[in-house]
Design a protein around this motif. Sequence first.
Motif, PDB file in Angstrom:
ATOM      1  N   VAL A  78       0.843  -1.190   0.000  1.00  0.00           N
ATOM      2  CA  VAL A  78       0.000   0.000   0.000  1.00  0.00           C
ATOM      3  C   VAL A  78       0.884   1.249   0.000  1.00  0.00           C
ATOM      4  O   VAL A  78       1.785   1.374   0.835  1.00  0.00           O
ATOM      5  CB  VAL A  78      -0.932   0.022   1.228  1.00  0.00           C
ATOM      6  CG1 VAL A  78      -1.757   1.310   1.266  1.00  0.00           C
ATOM      7  CG2 VAL A  78      -1.844  -1.197   1.220  1.00  0.00           C
ATOM      8  N   ALA A  79       0.651   2.144  -0.924  1.00  0.00           N
ATOM      9  CA  ALA A  79       1.415   3.393  -0.981  1.00  0.00           C
ATOM     10  C   ALA A  79       1.237   4.152   0.333  1.00  0.00           C
ATOM     11  O   ALA A  79       0.150   4.197   0.907  1.00  0.00           O
ATOM     12  CB  ALA A  79       0.943   4.237  -2.155  1.00  0.00           C
ATOM     13  N   GLY A  80       2.328   4.745   0.797  1.00  0.00           N
ATOM     14  CA  GLY A  80       2.283   5.495   2.045  1.00  0.00           C
ATOM     15  C   GLY A  80       2.595   4.671   3.273  1.00  0.00           C
ATOM     16  O   GLY A  80       2.632   5.205   4.386  1.00  0.00           O
ATOM     17  N   LEU A  81       2.835   3.373   3.072  1.00  0.00           N
ATOM     18  CA  LEU A  81       3.195   2.479   4.184  1.00  0.00           C
ATOM     19  C   LEU A  81       4.557   1.853   3.889  1.00  0.00           C
ATOM     20  O   LEU A  81       4.660   0.701   3.470  1.00  0.00           O
ATOM     21  CB  LEU A  81       2.121   1.399   4.375  1.00  0.00           C
ATOM     22  CG  LEU A  81       0.725   1.894   4.737  1.00  0.00           C
ATOM     23  CD1 LEU A  81      -0.255   0.729   4.840  1.00  0.00           C
ATOM     24  CD2 LEU A  81       0.744   2.690   6.041  1.00  0.00           C
ATOM     25  N   PRO A  82       5.639   2.600   4.090  1.00  0.00           N
ATOM     26  CA  PRO A  82       6.969   2.122   3.693  1.00  0.00           C
ATOM     27  C   PRO A  82       7.467   0.920   4.473  1.00  0.00           C
ATOM     28  O   PRO A  82       8.351   0.199   4.001  1.00  0.00           O
ATOM     29  CB  PRO A  82       7.862   3.348   3.937  1.00  0.00           C
ATOM     30  CG  PRO A  82       7.134   4.149   4.983  1.00  0.00           C
ATOM     31  CD  PRO A  82       5.683   3.967   4.667  1.00  0.00           C
ATOM     32  N   ASP A  83       6.897   0.671   5.673  1.00  0.00           N
ATOM     33  CA  ASP A  83       7.331  -0.463   6.487  1.00  0.00           C
ATOM     34  C   ASP A  83       6.470  -1.702   6.289  1.00  0.00           C
ATOM     35  O   ASP A  83       6.654  -2.707   6.985  1.00  0.00           O
ATOM     36  CB  ASP A  83       7.317  -0.085   7.971  1.00  0.00           C
ATOM     37  CG  ASP A  83       8.548   0.709   8.382  1.00  0.00           C
ATOM     38  OD1 ASP A  83       9.512   0.758   7.596  1.00  0.00           O
ATOM     39  OD2 ASP A  83       8.533   1.282   9.483  1.00  0.00           O
ATOM     40  N   MET A  84       5.541  -1.666   5.348  1.00  0.00           N
ATOM     41  CA  MET A  84       4.641  -2.802   5.176  1.00  0.00           C
ATOM     42  C   MET A  84       5.362  -4.060   4.717  1.00  0.00           C
ATOM     43  O   MET A  84       4.843  -5.179   4.871  1.00  0.00           O
ATOM     44  CB  MET A  84       3.529  -2.440   4.193  1.00  0.00           C
ATOM     45  CG  MET A  84       2.352  -3.395   4.234  1.00  0.00           C
ATOM     46  SD  MET A  84       0.969  -2.817   3.221  1.00  0.00           S
ATOM     47  CE  MET A  84       0.038  -4.348   3.092  1.00  0.00           C
TER      48      MET A  84
END
Length: 283
Positions: A78-84
Motif C-alpha cells: 500500500v502506498a504510504g506504508l513504507p514499512d509494510m
Amino acid sequence: MTISHIAASEAAATPRSRSPRLRHYVMTAPTHFAVEYAINPWMDTSTPADADLAVRQWQALHQTYVSLGHTVELVDPVAGLPDMVYAANGGLIVNGAAVVARFAYPQRADEAVAYGQWMTDHGFETAVTEHTNEGQGDLLVIGSMVLAGHGFRTDRRAHDEVAAILGMPVVSLELIDPRFYHLDTALAVLDDDTIAYYPPAFSDEARARLQDLFPDAIEVATADAYVLGLNAVSDGLHVVHPAAATGFAKQLDDAGFEPIGVDLTELLKGGGSVKCCTLEVYP
C-alpha cells in the motif's frame, strides 16, 4: 575416561538429526520501502535506502522459500506504508485464528488494516487486542506455546489477550536493549523445542526463564546479534538468516541445521531482516 563417558561425549558431539516441514508464509514486496521516519535505532533518515536494491534482495528471499517448497502468498503493498514489507508485524495466525496487530506508532497503524483485511478475505477468524501488539515481531510460536516479547513495542497486557484468543500458554519475556526492540530481533525459533537467542537483549528474569525452558538453546555472540542475525526463519532443518551472521551460521551447522544466508542489507536500514519480512501461518 570410562567407556560410558566416552559414549556420552561422542553423543553430545554428534549433531541431532533434523527434519524440515513445509511452511506457509505471507510476504509483501517492498514496492514503497523507504526510511521516511525513525522509530527504532536502526533507522536513519539521513541515509536513504536504495528501493530497487531492496526489491531485488526481497525477491531473493522470496525465491529461497519457493525453492525449499514452501507456500508463499503475497499481500499487496500500500502506498504510504513504507514499512509494510515487514509482514511479520501484521499479526499472528494460528489454527485458523488471527490476532491482528495493533501498532505502537501511528506511522504503521494502517498496516494493521491491510493485513487484517487479507486475513478476513482468506477465511481467518480475526480478533483485535485492546492493547498494543506487533504480531510476530513479538509473538513467536514454538510447539504449543507462544513466546511473547514486551518492553518496547508490544504491551505486556496484550499477552493475556493473545492467550485467551488462541487458547495457548504465553510466556512473557522482557526486552531491555532498544536495538532489539522486537522479540524476533533477539530470538529465533528453530524447531518445536529449540531456540537461538542473544542473552544481553533480555532482562535477568527473562534470561532465567529461557534457560529453564530451553537449556540447550544456542546463545549467539554480539557480532551476529548486531547484524540482526537472529531475525531468521526455520523450517526445522533449513534456517534462512542474514548472510552477515557467519558465526551463527557455524553454530547452526554444528547443531545439525542447514544455514542459508541471504543479503537483506537494504531492508536492515528499516530495522528488519528475514523474519521481519515473513509472516508465518501456523496450522
